[in-house]
Design a protein around this motif. Structure first.
Motif, mmCIF file in Angstrom:
data_model
loop_
_atom_site.group_PDB
_atom_site.id
_atom_site.type_symbol
_atom_site.label_atom_id
_atom_site.label_comp_id
_atom_site.label_asym_id
_atom_site.label_seq_id
_atom_site.Cartn_x
_atom_site.Cartn_y
_atom_site.Cartn_z
ATOM 1 N N ARG A 225 -10.484 1.686 4.473
ATOM 2 C CA ARG A 225 -9.566 0.722 5.091
ATOM 3 C C ARG A 225 -9.343 -0.404 4.091
ATOM 4 O O ARG A 225 -10.285 -0.889 3.477
ATOM 5 C CB ARG A 225 -10.179 0.109 6.353
ATOM 6 C CG ARG A 225 -10.305 1.040 7.492
ATOM 7 C CD ARG A 225 -10.960 0.314 8.702
ATOM 8 N NE ARG A 225 -11.055 1.229 9.807
ATOM 9 C CZ ARG A 225 -10.132 1.339 10.748
ATOM 10 N NH1 ARG A 225 -9.077 0.558 10.736
ATOM 11 N NH2 ARG A 225 -10.255 2.226 11.714
ATOM 12 N N LYS B 131 -2.702 7.283 2.327
ATOM 13 C CA LYS B 131 -1.609 6.554 2.975
ATOM 14 C C LYS B 131 -1.133 5.409 2.083
ATOM 15 O O LYS B 131 0.064 5.197 1.920
ATOM 16 C CB LYS B 131 -2.036 6.013 4.340
ATOM 17 C CG LYS B 131 -0.902 5.280 5.049
ATOM 18 C CD LYS B 131 -1.313 4.784 6.414
ATOM 19 C CE LYS B 131 -1.034 5.845 7.437
ATOM 20 N NZ LYS B 131 -1.122 5.341 8.820
ATOM 21 N N LEU B 132 -2.051 4.698 1.476
ATOM 22 C CA LEU B 132 -1.688 3.591 0.588
ATOM 23 C C LEU B 132 -0.846 4.102 -0.580
ATOM 24 O O LEU B 132 0.196 3.531 -0.903
ATOM 25 C CB LEU B 132 -2.957 2.889 0.084
ATOM 26 C CG LEU B 132 -2.728 1.571 -0.627
ATOM 27 C CD1 LEU B 132 -3.852 0.603 -0.294
ATOM 28 C CD2 LEU B 132 -2.646 1.752 -2.112
ATOM 29 N N LYS C 110 5.641 -1.681 7.565
ATOM 30 C CA LYS C 110 5.069 -1.548 8.915
ATOM 31 C C LYS C 110 5.410 -0.190 9.518
ATOM 32 O O LYS C 110 4.570 0.452 10.135
ATOM 33 C CB LYS C 110 5.554 -2.684 9.819
ATOM 34 C CG LYS C 110 4.882 -4.001 9.506
ATOM 35 C CD LYS C 110 5.351 -5.101 10.433
ATOM 36 C CE LYS C 110 4.621 -6.399 10.095
ATOM 37 N NZ LYS C 110 5.076 -7.515 10.911
ATOM 38 N N ALA D 96 1.441 -5.021 6.050
ATOM 39 C CA ALA D 96 0.887 -3.916 6.839
ATOM 40 C C ALA D 96 -0.223 -4.400 7.776
ATOM 41 O O ALA D 96 -0.439 -3.817 8.824
ATOM 42 C CB ALA D 96 0.346 -2.830 5.911
ATOM 43 N N VAL E 131 0.136 -5.146 1.468
ATOM 44 C CA VAL E 131 -1.001 -5.035 2.385
ATOM 45 C C VAL E 131 -0.941 -6.146 3.431
ATOM 46 O O VAL E 131 -1.244 -5.911 4.606
ATOM 47 C CB VAL E 131 -2.345 -5.051 1.628
ATOM 48 C CG1 VAL E 131 -3.522 -5.079 2.599
ATOM 49 C CG2 VAL E 131 -2.459 -3.838 0.707
ATOM 50 N N ILE F 123 2.673 5.033 0.752
ATOM 51 C CA ILE F 123 3.497 3.869 1.088
ATOM 52 C C ILE F 123 4.093 3.256 -0.177
ATOM 53 O O ILE F 123 5.279 2.928 -0.223
ATOM 54 C CB ILE F 123 2.692 2.832 1.906
ATOM 55 C CG1 ILE F 123 2.428 3.369 3.319
ATOM 56 C CG2 ILE F 123 3.423 1.490 1.967
ATOM 57 C CD1 ILE F 123 1.492 2.494 4.157
ATOM 58 N N ASN G 216 3.350 2.478 7.814
ATOM 59 C CA ASN G 216 1.946 2.353 8.164
ATOM 60 C C ASN G 216 1.656 2.929 9.553
ATOM 61 O O ASN G 216 0.523 3.290 9.848
ATOM 62 C CB ASN G 216 1.514 0.882 8.080
ATOM 63 C CG ASN G 216 0.022 0.724 7.962
ATOM 64 O OD1 ASN G 216 -0.672 1.560 7.380
ATOM 65 N ND2 ASN G 216 -0.498 -0.349 8.505
ATOM 66 N N GLU H 161 -3.265 -3.894 7.778
ATOM 67 C CA GLU H 161 -4.382 -3.044 7.375
ATOM 68 C C GLU H 161 -3.800 -1.671 7.059
ATOM 69 O O GLU H 161 -2.918 -1.191 7.766
ATOM 70 C CB GLU H 161 -5.397 -2.936 8.523
ATOM 71 C CG GLU H 161 -6.490 -1.926 8.302
ATOM 72 C CD GLU H 161 -7.429 -1.825 9.493
ATOM 73 O OE1 GLU H 161 -8.589 -2.218 9.347
ATOM 74 O OE2 GLU H 161 -6.980 -1.329 10.561
ATOM 75 N N ILE H 162 -4.279 -1.074 5.992
ATOM 76 C CA ILE H 162 -3.862 0.288 5.657
ATOM 77 C C ILE H 162 -5.107 1.152 5.685
ATOM 78 O O ILE H 162 -6.094 0.856 5.013
ATOM 79 C CB ILE H 162 -3.166 0.355 4.280
ATOM 80 C CG1 ILE H 162 -1.883 -0.472 4.307
ATOM 81 C CG2 ILE H 162 -2.865 1.811 3.895
ATOM 82 C CD1 ILE H 162 -1.151 -0.572 2.980
ATOM 83 N N SER I 241 -0.893 9.990 7.649
ATOM 84 C CA SER I 241 -0.958 10.296 6.212
ATOM 85 C C SER I 241 -0.323 11.645 5.922
ATOM 86 O O SER I 241 0.355 11.823 4.910
ATOM 87 C CB SER I 241 -2.405 10.300 5.731
ATOM 88 O OG SER I 241 -2.938 9.014 5.799
#
Length: 167
Positions: free
Chosen positions: A81, A23-24, A107, A15, A12, A27, A110, A17-18, A114
């Motif tokens: 977020r 999406k998290l 990166k 990144a 994190v 990743i 990210n 911010e995710i 999604s």
């Protein structure tokens, strides 16, 4: 003791911010498929590979005050977020954890949508199958996403790009 938690915090941090739980999840799954040392177990779920274990770790990191989860209402759904808190950054600075080459990979992922990462992770989930069989699975189990042949081609190209960045 918290080595797996530290890996997630590091991710994190890279990144910045995710945006989005999906999406998290994607990743972390894709990173794991690229041989980064994430230990969470994944099963195939409605939105592709999903880890209950990862969900619980993220919840623990939020409860510890190391990650901030901000819920936003977007019309008919909620979006989350994730950002590292000051406490999380301080905690990370106490540990030296090497995750070589993951910074750029995280990166890059990210920056993707999604929906695209869902496709990439689904392809990776079935990567042992022939390409035509993977396509059939995608068109069948991801019918509502309306993926095209071009989307699948882009996903395979992206996977090759990611793999070349970690070798």
């Amino acid at each position: 003791m918290l080595k797996e938690h530290i890996k997630l915090l590091t991710m994190v941090e890279f990144a910045g911010e995710i945006i989005g739980r999906k999406k998290l999840q994607k990743i972390v799954y894709i990173s794991k498929k690229l041989k980064f040392p994430f230990s969470e177990k994944f099963n195939f779920h409605m939105f592709g590979p999903y880890s209950e274990e990862l969900t619980l770790r993220i919840e623990e990191l939020c409860n510890l005050g190391f990650l901030e989860e901000t819920k936003e209402h977007k019309g008919g759904y909620s979006q989350y977020r994730y950002t590292l808190t000051e406490e999380g950054l301080t905690f990370l600075q106490m540990y030296q954890l090497e995750l070589p080459e993951i910074n750029g990979v995280v990166k890059s992922m990210n920056e993707q949508s999604s929906k695209f990462l869902e496709l990439v992770s689904t392809i990776l989930y079935f990567e042992e199958l022939p390409v035509e069989e993977v396509k059939t699975k995608v068109f069948t189990i991801k019918k509502k996403q309306n993926y095209t042949e071009e989307d699948i081609h882009k996903a395979y190209d992206y996977i090759l790009q990611l793999k070349s960045n970690v070798q």
